[in-house]
Write a protein that holds these residues in place. Structure first.
Motif, PDB file in Angstrom:
ATOM      1  N   LEU A 155       0.832  -1.193   0.000  1.00 18.41           N
ATOM      2  CA  LEU A 155       0.000   0.000   0.000  1.00 18.41           C
ATOM      3  C   LEU A 155       0.867   1.244   0.000  1.00 18.41           C
ATOM      4  O   LEU A 155       1.841   1.335   0.738  1.00 18.41           O
ATOM      5  N   PHE A 156       0.483   2.217  -0.786  1.00 20.85           N
ATOM      6  CA  PHE A 156       1.253   3.457  -0.831  1.00 20.85           C
ATOM      7  C   PHE A 156       1.107   4.255   0.454  1.00 20.85           C
ATOM      8  O   PHE A 156       1.944   5.086   0.773  1.00 20.85           O
ATOM      9  N   PHE A 157       0.075   3.996   1.234  1.00 23.24           N
ATOM     10  CA  PHE A 157      -0.105   4.713   2.499  1.00 23.24           C
ATOM     11  C   PHE A 157       0.906   4.271   3.548  1.00 23.24           C
ATOM     12  O   PHE A 157       1.117   4.954   4.522  1.00 23.24           O
ATOM     13  N   SER A 158       1.481   3.099   3.356  1.00 19.41           N
ATOM     14  CA  SER A 158       2.413   2.579   4.353  1.00 19.41           C
ATOM     15  C   SER A 158       3.752   3.295   4.334  1.00 19.41           C
ATOM     16  O   SER A 158       4.530   3.167   5.267  1.00 19.41           O
ATOM     17  N   LYS A 159       4.023   4.053   3.279  1.00 17.73           N
ATOM     18  CA  LYS A 159       5.269   4.820   3.219  1.00 17.73           C
ATOM     19  C   LYS A 159       5.117   6.059   4.087  1.00 17.73           C
ATOM     20  O   LYS A 159       4.171   6.825   3.930  1.00 17.73           O
ATOM     21  N   LYS A 160       6.069   6.254   4.989  1.00 20.60           N
ATOM     22  CA  LYS A 160       6.020   7.448   5.837  1.00 20.60           C
ATOM     23  C   LYS A 160       6.149   8.688   4.957  1.00 20.60           C
ATOM     24  O   LYS A 160       6.767   8.650   3.900  1.00 20.60           O
ATOM     25  N   PRO A 161       5.554   9.789   5.383  1.00 18.31           N
ATOM     26  CA  PRO A 161       5.592  11.000   4.557  1.00 18.31           C
ATOM     27  C   PRO A 161       7.001  11.556   4.391  1.00 18.31           C
ATOM     28  O   PRO A 161       7.839  11.436   5.293  1.00 18.31           O
ATOM     29  N   THR A 162       7.250  12.174   3.240  1.00 14.72           N
ATOM     30  CA  THR A 162       8.532  12.818   2.971  1.00 14.72           C
ATOM     31  C   THR A 162       8.661  14.068   3.829  1.00 14.72           C
ATOM     32  O   THR A 162       7.673  14.526   4.423  1.00 14.72           O
ATOM     33  N   GLU A 163       9.848  14.637   3.857  1.00 10.12           N
ATOM     34  CA  GLU A 163      10.059  15.863   4.638  1.00 10.12           C
ATOM     35  C   GLU A 163       9.221  17.016   4.087  1.00 10.12           C
ATOM     36  O   GLU A 163       8.709  17.832   4.842  1.00 10.12           O
ATOM     37  N   LEU A 164       9.084  17.086   2.761  1.00  9.99           N
ATOM     38  CA  LEU A 164       8.261  18.137   2.161  1.00  9.99           C
ATOM     39  C   LEU A 164       6.799  17.963   2.572  1.00  9.99           C
ATOM     40  O   LEU A 164       6.127  18.922   2.938  1.00  9.99           O
ATOM     41  N   MET A 165       6.318  16.724   2.540  1.00  8.82           N
ATOM     42  CA  MET A 165       4.941  16.459   2.954  1.00  8.82           C
ATOM     43  C   MET A 165       4.759  16.805   4.435  1.00  8.82           C
ATOM     44  O   MET A 165       3.760  17.397   4.821  1.00  8.82           O
ATOM     45  N   ARG A 166       5.740  16.451   5.265  1.00  4.07           N
ATOM     46  CA  ARG A 166       5.672  16.776   6.695  1.00  4.07           C
ATOM     47  C   ARG A 166       5.629  18.287   6.909  1.00  4.07           C
ATOM     48  O   ARG A 166       4.909  18.772   7.782  1.00  4.07           O
ATOM     49  N   ALA A 167       6.402  19.023   6.123  1.00  3.72           N
ATOM     50  CA  ALA A 167       6.410  20.486   6.255  1.00  3.72           C
ATOM     51  C   ALA A 167       5.032  21.056   5.926  1.00  3.72           C
ATOM     52  O   ALA A 167       4.530  21.940   6.630  1.00  3.72           O
ATOM     53  N   LYS A 168       4.406  20.551   4.864  1.00  2.00           N
ATOM     54  CA  LYS A 168       3.055  21.012   4.494  1.00  2.00           C
ATOM     55  C   LYS A 168       2.061  20.680   5.600  1.00  2.00           C
ATOM     56  O   LYS A 168       1.226  21.494   5.974  1.00  2.00           O
ATOM     57  N   ILE A 169       2.150  19.470   6.127  1.00  2.00           N
ATOM     58  CA  ILE A 169       1.234  19.036   7.183  1.00  2.00           C
ATOM     59  C   ILE A 169       1.441  19.865   8.439  1.00  2.00           C
ATOM     60  O   ILE A 169       0.477  20.325   9.058  1.00  2.00           O
ATOM     61  N   ASN A 170       2.688  20.095   8.834  1.00  2.00           N
ATOM     62  CA  ASN A 170       2.967  20.886  10.043  1.00  2.00           C
ATOM     63  C   ASN A 170       2.507  22.329   9.894  1.00  2.00           C
ATOM     64  O   ASN A 170       2.089  22.952  10.871  1.00  2.00           O
ATOM     65  N   GLN A 171       2.570  22.867   8.684  1.00  2.00           N
ATOM     66  CA  GLN A 171       2.081  24.227   8.449  1.00  2.00           C
ATOM     67  C   GLN A 171       0.580  24.298   8.723  1.00  2.00           C
ATOM     68  O   GLN A 171       0.101  25.211   9.394  1.00  2.00           O
ATOM     69  N   VAL A 172      -0.153  23.325   8.239  1.00  4.07           N
ATOM     70  CA  VAL A 172      -1.600  23.292   8.480  1.00  4.07           C
ATOM     71  C   VAL A 172      -1.880  23.029   9.956  1.00  4.07           C
ATOM     72  O   VAL A 172      -2.747  23.665  10.555  1.00  4.07           O
ATOM     73  N   LEU A 173      -1.138  22.112  10.563  1.00  6.25           N
ATOM     74  CA  LEU A 173      -1.352  21.779  11.972  1.00  6.25           C
ATOM     75  C   LEU A 173      -1.090  22.962  12.891  1.00  6.25           C
ATOM     76  O   LEU A 173      -1.725  23.101  13.930  1.00  6.25           O
ATOM     77  N   GLY A 174      -0.140  23.818  12.506  1.00  2.31           N
ATOM     78  CA  GLY A 174       0.156  24.993  13.305  1.00  2.31           C
ATOM     79  C   GLY A 174      -1.041  25.916  13.448  1.00  2.31           C
ATOM     80  O   GLY A 174      -1.199  26.605  14.450  1.00  2.31           O
ATOM     81  N   GLU A 175      -1.899  25.928  12.460  1.00  6.43           N
ATOM     82  CA  GLU A 175      -3.092  26.769  12.488  1.00  6.43           C
ATOM     83  C   GLU A 175      -4.315  26.009  12.972  1.00  6.43           C
ATOM     84  O   GLU A 175      -5.381  26.566  13.149  1.00  6.43           O
ATOM     85  N   PHE A 176      -4.169  24.714  13.221  1.00  9.12           N
ATOM     86  CA  PHE A 176      -5.296  23.818  13.461  1.00  9.12           C
ATOM     87  C   PHE A 176      -5.553  23.546  14.937  1.00  9.12           C
ATOM     88  O   PHE A 176      -6.609  23.078  15.291  1.00  9.12           O
ATOM     89  N   ARG A 177      -4.618  23.829  15.827  1.00  7.42           N
ATOM     90  CA  ARG A 177      -4.678  23.379  17.226  1.00  7.42           C
ATOM     91  C   ARG A 177      -5.947  23.784  17.942  1.00  7.42           C
ATOM     92  O   ARG A 177      -6.449  23.030  18.746  1.00  7.42           O
ATOM     93  N   GLY A 178      -6.493  24.962  17.699  1.00 13.14           N
ATOM     94  CA  GLY A 178      -7.704  25.392  18.385  1.00 13.14           C
ATOM     95  C   GLY A 178      -8.813  24.389  18.228  1.00 13.14           C
ATOM     96  O   GLY A 178      -8.865  23.371  18.892  1.00 13.14           O
TER      97      GLY A 178
END
Length: 178
Positions: A1-24
């Motif tokens: 499954l392609f989901f089993s591959k851990k996210p790349t650093e670029l993908m993690r950066a995109k996710i962390n950017q969204v998460l930074g605004e998501f905590r509330g």
């Protein structure tokens, strides 16, 4: 499954950017159960309360001797939210490549946001292959272990074989805060 591959650093950066605004959101909402909001005031207890818990304004308002008999704020404990993902693990998710990439980005967004805030995460896979259920997990390594086991699966458990569809399987659960 392609989901089993851990996210790349670029993908993690995109996710962390969204998460930074998501905590509330749901973690702080007073409408979805207990959270970090103010619960009540009580007399300060140095054995239980931190000195930072003292509420000077309330102490001056409620106590005749605010320095000797202060009041402290009691807050609700942080919320735990459970995330359940139904994952189509069939061949249709692999084409075109952009669909696979975007689906993986969304999947890992949900997973990493749950892990970052110490929430529970669960994946139920479905496709032509029988159902798979990760159970409640708390980290990336547990998630990749689940996918490794699922990909190597020769014969699924008898319990999962007894369900006609992913929806009949879900009907046996009682989800709260999910």
């Amino acid at each position: 499954l392609f989901f089993s591959k851990k996210p790349t650093e670029l993908m993690r950066a995109k996710i962390n950017q969204v998460l930074g605004e998501f905590r509330g959101g749901v973690h702080r909402s007073v409408f979805t159960g207990k959270g970090i909001e103010f619960k009540r005031l009580r007399p300060y207890n140095p054995l239980v309360d931190r000195p930072t818990a003292i509420d000077d304004m309330a102490s001056h308002r409620l106590s005749e001797e605010p320095e000797l008999m202060p009041y402290s704020r009691v807050r609700y404990s942080p919320k735990r939210i459970s995330t359940l993902v139904l994952l189509d693990a069939g061949d249709a998710m692999r084409a075109p490549a952009a669909k696979e990439e975007r689906a993986a980005l969304l999947f890992w967004f949900f997973a990493l946001s749950a892990f970052k805030f110490y929430d529970r995460f669960r994946v139920i896979t479905y496709s032509q292959k029988p159902l798979g259920d990760s159970g409640w997990i708390n980290g990336e390594d547990e998630l990749t272990d689940f996918f490794t086991r699922y990909n190597a699966l020769k014969k699924p458990s008898g319990i999962l074989l007894s369900f006609n569809s992913v929806f009949s399987y879900l009907s046996h659960f009682e989800f709260r805060d999910t």
